[in-house]
Scaffold this motif. Sequence first.
Motif, PDB file in Angstrom:
ATOM      1  N   UNK A 261       0.833  -1.209   0.000  1.00 50.08           N
ATOM      2  CA  UNK A 261       0.000   0.000   0.000  1.00 50.08           C
ATOM      3  C   UNK A 261       0.862   1.250   0.000  1.00 50.08           C
ATOM      4  N   UNK A 262       1.953   1.255   0.764  1.00 52.15           N
ATOM      5  CA  UNK A 262       2.839   2.423   0.798  1.00 52.15           C
ATOM      6  C   UNK A 262       3.441   2.698  -0.570  1.00 52.15           C
ATOM      7  N   UNK A 263       3.880   1.651  -1.229  1.00 47.16           N
ATOM      8  CA  UNK A 263       4.471   1.823  -2.562  1.00 47.16           C
ATOM      9  C   UNK A 263       3.440   2.367  -3.550  1.00 47.16           C
ATOM     10  N   UNK A 264       2.229   1.876  -3.454  1.00 45.67           N
ATOM     11  CA  UNK A 264       1.169   2.337  -4.371  1.00 45.67           C
ATOM     12  C   UNK A 264       0.834   3.801  -4.124  1.00 45.67           C
ATOM     13  N   UNK A 265       0.693   4.199  -2.856  1.00 47.18           N
ATOM     14  CA  UNK A 265       0.347   5.591  -2.543  1.00 47.18           C
ATOM     15  C   UNK A 265       1.489   6.520  -2.923  1.00 47.18           C
ATOM     16  N   UNK A 266       2.737   6.124  -2.660  1.00 43.73           N
ATOM     17  CA  UNK A 266       3.884   6.969  -3.008  1.00 43.73           C
ATOM     18  C   UNK A 266       3.977   7.168  -4.509  1.00 43.73           C
ATOM     19  N   UNK A 267       3.626   6.139  -5.274  1.00 41.71           N
ATOM     20  CA  UNK A 267       3.722   6.231  -6.737  1.00 41.71           C
ATOM     21  C   UNK A 267       2.561   7.020  -7.336  1.00 41.71           C
ATOM     22  N   UNK A 268       1.349   6.728  -6.889  1.00 40.57           N
ATOM     23  CA  UNK A 268       0.164   7.345  -7.507  1.00 40.57           C
ATOM     24  C   UNK A 268      -0.232   8.658  -6.852  1.00 40.57           C
ATOM     25  N   UNK A 269       0.127   8.836  -5.582  1.00 39.85           N
ATOM     26  CA  UNK A 269      -0.300  10.035  -4.865  1.00 39.85           C
ATOM     27  C   UNK A 269      -1.764  10.009  -4.470  1.00 39.85           C
ATOM     28  N   UNK A 270      -2.408   8.827  -4.516  1.00 36.43           N
ATOM     29  CA  UNK A 270      -3.826   8.700  -4.163  1.00 36.43           C
ATOM     30  C   UNK A 270      -3.961   7.914  -2.861  1.00 36.43           C
ATOM     31  N   UNK A 271      -4.893   8.367  -2.010  1.00 36.74           N
ATOM     32  CA  UNK A 271      -5.089   7.734  -0.708  1.00 36.74           C
ATOM     33  C   UNK A 271      -5.784   6.385  -0.861  1.00 36.74           C
ATOM     34  N   UNK A 272      -5.538   5.497   0.086  1.00 35.54           N
ATOM     35  CA  UNK A 272      -6.178   4.190   0.141  1.00 35.54           C
ATOM     36  C   UNK A 272      -7.041   4.135   1.398  1.00 35.54           C
ATOM     37  N   UNK A 273      -8.347   3.884   1.205  1.00 30.85           N
ATOM     38  CA  UNK A 273      -9.279   3.691   2.312  1.00 30.85           C
ATOM     39  C   UNK A 273      -9.861   2.289   2.174  1.00 30.85           C
TER      40      UNK A 273
ATOM     41  N   UNK B 273       1.485  12.242   1.759  1.00 29.04           N
ATOM     42  CA  UNK B 273       1.889  13.543   2.284  1.00 29.04           C
ATOM     43  C   UNK B 273       2.426  14.342   1.106  1.00 29.04           C
ATOM     44  N   UNK B 274       1.561  15.154   0.544  1.00 29.25           N
ATOM     45  CA  UNK B 274       1.883  15.876  -0.683  1.00 29.25           C
ATOM     46  C   UNK B 274       2.051  17.353  -0.381  1.00 29.25           C
ATOM     47  N   UNK B 275       3.190  17.905  -0.817  1.00 28.60           N
ATOM     48  CA  UNK B 275       3.456  19.332  -0.635  1.00 28.60           C
ATOM     49  C   UNK B 275       4.235  19.845  -1.830  1.00 28.60           C
ATOM     50  N   UNK B 276       3.794  20.993  -2.326  1.00 26.70           N
ATOM     51  CA  UNK B 276       4.449  21.636  -3.473  1.00 26.70           C
ATOM     52  C   UNK B 276       4.557  20.701  -4.663  1.00 26.70           C
ATOM     53  N   UNK B 277       3.483  19.911  -4.861  1.00 28.07           N
ATOM     54  CA  UNK B 277       3.370  19.096  -6.058  1.00 28.07           C
ATOM     55  C   UNK B 277       4.094  17.766  -6.040  1.00 28.07           C
ATOM     56  N   UNK B 278       4.683  17.365  -4.932  1.00 28.80           N
ATOM     57  CA  UNK B 278       5.349  16.071  -4.898  1.00 28.80           C
ATOM     58  C   UNK B 278       5.000  15.339  -3.598  1.00 28.80           C
ATOM     59  N   UNK B 279       5.067  13.998  -3.681  1.00 27.47           N
ATOM     60  CA  UNK B 279       4.747  13.153  -2.532  1.00 27.47           C
ATOM     61  C   UNK B 279       6.005  13.026  -1.668  1.00 27.47           C
ATOM     62  N   UNK B 280       5.919  13.577  -0.464  1.00 29.24           N
ATOM     63  CA  UNK B 280       7.058  13.522   0.451  1.00 29.24           C
ATOM     64  C   UNK B 280       7.127  12.201   1.195  1.00 29.24           C
ATOM     65  N   UNK B 281       5.970  11.582   1.416  1.00 28.40           N
ATOM     66  CA  UNK B 281       5.912  10.353   2.192  1.00 28.40           C
ATOM     67  C   UNK B 281       4.469   9.957   2.411  1.00 28.40           C
ATOM     68  N   UNK B 282       4.204   9.255   3.499  1.00 27.55           N
ATOM     69  CA  UNK B 282       2.856   8.748   3.759  1.00 27.55           C
ATOM     70  C   UNK B 282       2.502   8.910   5.232  1.00 27.55           C
TER      71      UNK B 282
END
Length: 832
Positions: free
Chosen positions: A395-407, A421-430
Motif C-alpha cells: 500500500x505504501x508503494x502504491x500511494x507513493x507512486x500514484x499520490x492517491x489515498x487508500x481507504x 503527504x503531498x506538498x508543493x506538487x510532490x509526494x514527500x511520504x505517507x
Amino acid sequence: MSDSGGPDVTQELRLPWDEDPDDLYEHAPCGYLTTLPDGTIVKVNQTFLTWTGYKRGDLVGHRRFRDLLSSGGQIYYETHYAPLLRMQDEVHELAFDVVCADGRTLPTLVNSLLARGPEQEPRAIRTTLFDATERRGYEKELLFARKRAEDSERRIQVLQQVVADLAAAPTEAEVAEAVVRAPEAAFGAASSSIYLVDVERDTIVAVASTDPTTGNWDDMPRSSPRAVARVADRGDLHVVGSLTEAKQHFPDLAENMRRSGRNTVVLLPLTTGPADEQAGTETLGVLAFSFTGERRLSDAELRVVRLLGQQAGQALDRARLYDAARHREELATFLAETTRALDELHRLLPRSRILVDRVVPEIADWAAVRLSVGPTGVLEEKGGPAPDADLLAHALARVTTTGEAIFPAPDEKLGCAVLPLTARGRVLGTLSLRMAPEHLSVAGEHAFLVELADRSALALENSRLYEQERQIARTLQRSLLAGNMPGGDARFAVETYYQAAGQDLEIGGDWFDAFMINNDRLAVAVGDVVGRGIDAATTMGQLRSAIRALAGDEVGPAKLLEALDRFVDRVETARMATVAYAEIDLPTGDLTYACAGHLPPLLQEPAGSPEYLLQARSAALGSRAGDLRRTQTTRRLPAGSRLLLYTDGLIERRTRPIDKGFELLAREYARRRDAPLQGLTAALADTLVGRDNTDDVCLICLTLGTEERIERTIGADRMQIALLRADLRGWLVSHDVEPETRDAVLLACSEAVANAIEHGYRDDPFGTIDVAATVTADAVEVKVADHGTWRGPTTDVSRGRGLQLIRESMDQVLFDRTDGTTVTMRRAREAE
C-alpha cells in the motif's frame, strides 16, 4: 288543666335537666376523666370504661392518664400537652391514641381544663375524650384521594419535564437519558431500555438502560428476529401483556420475561412523525419498558405513550443533526489545533512526533509517518500492533507512486488508511492510520483525513527546509569561529564548546579564540557582537582577527582593548561588542586579564571554591559613556588551575535573576572540579542550558600546568570512561611516560573502572568512582576506588577476564574491600 283550659304540659313532659345528673355524667356521649395535677385518675365515667374495657377499680387511684396512651402519645403528652396545660389552663382537640384493656388502640380527641385553688395552685384536671374512629377513617380517605391526585399531578409533571428535557437535549446520548427515565417516573415501570438505529452500520445499538441486567442488552442487526428489531422495522406500538402472549409472538422476549420476572412489556417505536401516519415517518429507535405485575394500560395512557414515542423520535432526529454539525466542528477544531501545534515546533522529528501523538488515540489506535525524501524511513510510529508488513508495504508503494489515498473496506485485511503527504506538487511520504471500520467507510471522514494529511505534509516539508537552512547557517557559523585550538604543549590544555540558538536560522555573534602570542605566552578570548545575521558574523570575524593582529609581547590586555576601541570607531557594527581577554605566562603561571563589558571569567584553583574574577572591568567596546580607561589585573595561578570564559547565553534567563545564573554556574563548575577536561564544557552547557536555548552559547576552558598527581571523580556511567582515558592519556604524555607503559596503564585503569561500574554500582546509577594516579622516576601507580556493594561477601574481585587483563598489563595489583573496593595498580617505567 291549665288556666286557659288546655292540658298541663308540665305534668306530661319531663325536661332533660330534670334527669339524674349522675346518670348524665356516667352515660354521656363522651368520656370524662378527672385527674390530680400529676395525672392520677380520681374519677372516670362509664362511657370511657365501656370504650376501653377497663374496670373502674383498675383506673381510679391506680393509673395515670398518660399511662393509658400509646408510646407516641406519652411523648406528645410530656412535650406538648402538659406544658400547654400548665401555661394556658386548657387544651383543645388534641389527638391521642388510648390503649384499651385488650391492647387495641382507640383514636380520641382530648379537651382538658386545669382547675386551680384560691392561691392559684393546681388542684385537678378535668378531661373530655371524644371517639375519633370515624373521623380518622374519613381523614384516611381524604389522604388517599389526595395521594391519587398528587400521583396524577406528578405523572403530568414528569411528562412535562421529559418534553422540556427533550427540547433542551442537544445530543443523542442526552435524549436517550431523558427518555429512558420517563416510564419509571410516569407509569411506575420496573425497568426500561432504549435502542437506537444506526443506519450506516445497519445495526440497532443499545445505548441506555435503567437495569442492564435484564433483557438481551447488546447490539443487534436490523434484520434480527428479536422483538426490538421487529418493532423498529414495523414502527408500531406493542404491549405484551403476558408470558403466553410473548411466547406466541416474541420468543426472545418471553425468555427475558421469564428470567426477570416481568409480566408486562411495552415496546414503543421512536418515530419522526405520528405513529398513525406511516407515510414520511422514520423509526429512529425503540423504547422498551416492563412491569413486574400485570399492568393494563388505559387508552388515555396509551395515547400518552405514543406521544412520548413521537416526541422522543423528533428529539432524536434533531439531536442527530446537531451531532453531525458538532462532529464537523470537532474535526475542524482538531485540524486547526494540530496545525497550530505543528507550527510551534521547527524541527522535523518533533513535528512528526506531535502529529502522531495528536492522532493516537484521539482518531486512530495506530499511526505512522514515513518520508521518501530527506531523512527517509519511519520518522515516528505510535500505537499497535502494526498492520501486516507485506500488505502495508504494498500500500505504501502504491500511494507513493500514484499520490492517491487508500481507504480499505471494513472486510479488507490491511485495516488501515494510507494517505500521501503531498506538498508543493510532490509526494514527500505517507501517513498511515488504523481507525474503526465505521469511520473508514464514511465519506466525510475521508475528506477530513485527506485535509489532515495535506496540512501535515506542508508542515513537515517546511520543517525539512528549515532544518536544511539551519544546517547551512550552523556550518557558516562554525566556519567563522576559531580553527584548531593550540595544543601539544604539556603546560596547558584547552576545551571549547559552541551551541547555536535552538530556534534561530540566523548566524549569531558569539565567538571564542585561543592562540600563542609567542612560545611562552598563551592568549584566550571570548566575545559577543550585538545583533544577529551576516553583519554580526562578519563583525565577529573582524574582531577575532583584530585581536590576533594586535596581541603582542609588550601589549597586554588593557592596551589591546584600547586599540580595539579605536578599531570599532571605524567598524560601526562592532560598537558595544563585549570581550573577555586573558594572557597566561606559561613558565610562571601569571594570568593577566581584562573585561570590556563581558561577564567575569570563572577560576577554579586546585584547592578552594570557584571564584569569579571581578577586577579589571570596563565598558563595552566603543562605549561613549562612563569611564573609558582600560585596566588589567595579574595574578599567579598554581598548576592544575582551570579558567572558564563564556558568553551570556550560558547563564542569562528571562525567568530568573542573573545572580541565580552565576550561582548555578559556580555550583556546577565546582561539582565537576575533578572531572576530565574533555567534555567538561559540553556537560556544563547541557546542564545549564539544555537543547532549547534561545541564545548562542560559547565556552572555552583552560587547564594550566602539569599536575604532579592527577585525581578525578567520575559517575558510574560507561560513557565517562572514554573521557577519563583521554584526560589520563594527556597527563601521562605530559610526564613523558613511555608509550608501552602508557598504553598498559590506560588499559588497566579502564578495566578497573568498568568493573566498578558493573559490579559495585549495578543497582546504583548515581554512584561515583575515584581515580588517582602518580608518576615517579621508576613507576606509575593508579588507584581506582568505589563505594558500592559487589555481588556478595564471598565474591572474589580478583577473578574474571577484566581482572586478568589488569594483571597482565600491570606489574603489581592489590585489592582492598574495607570500604567498597579499591584496586591499586603499579607499573614500572621502562629504562632509558
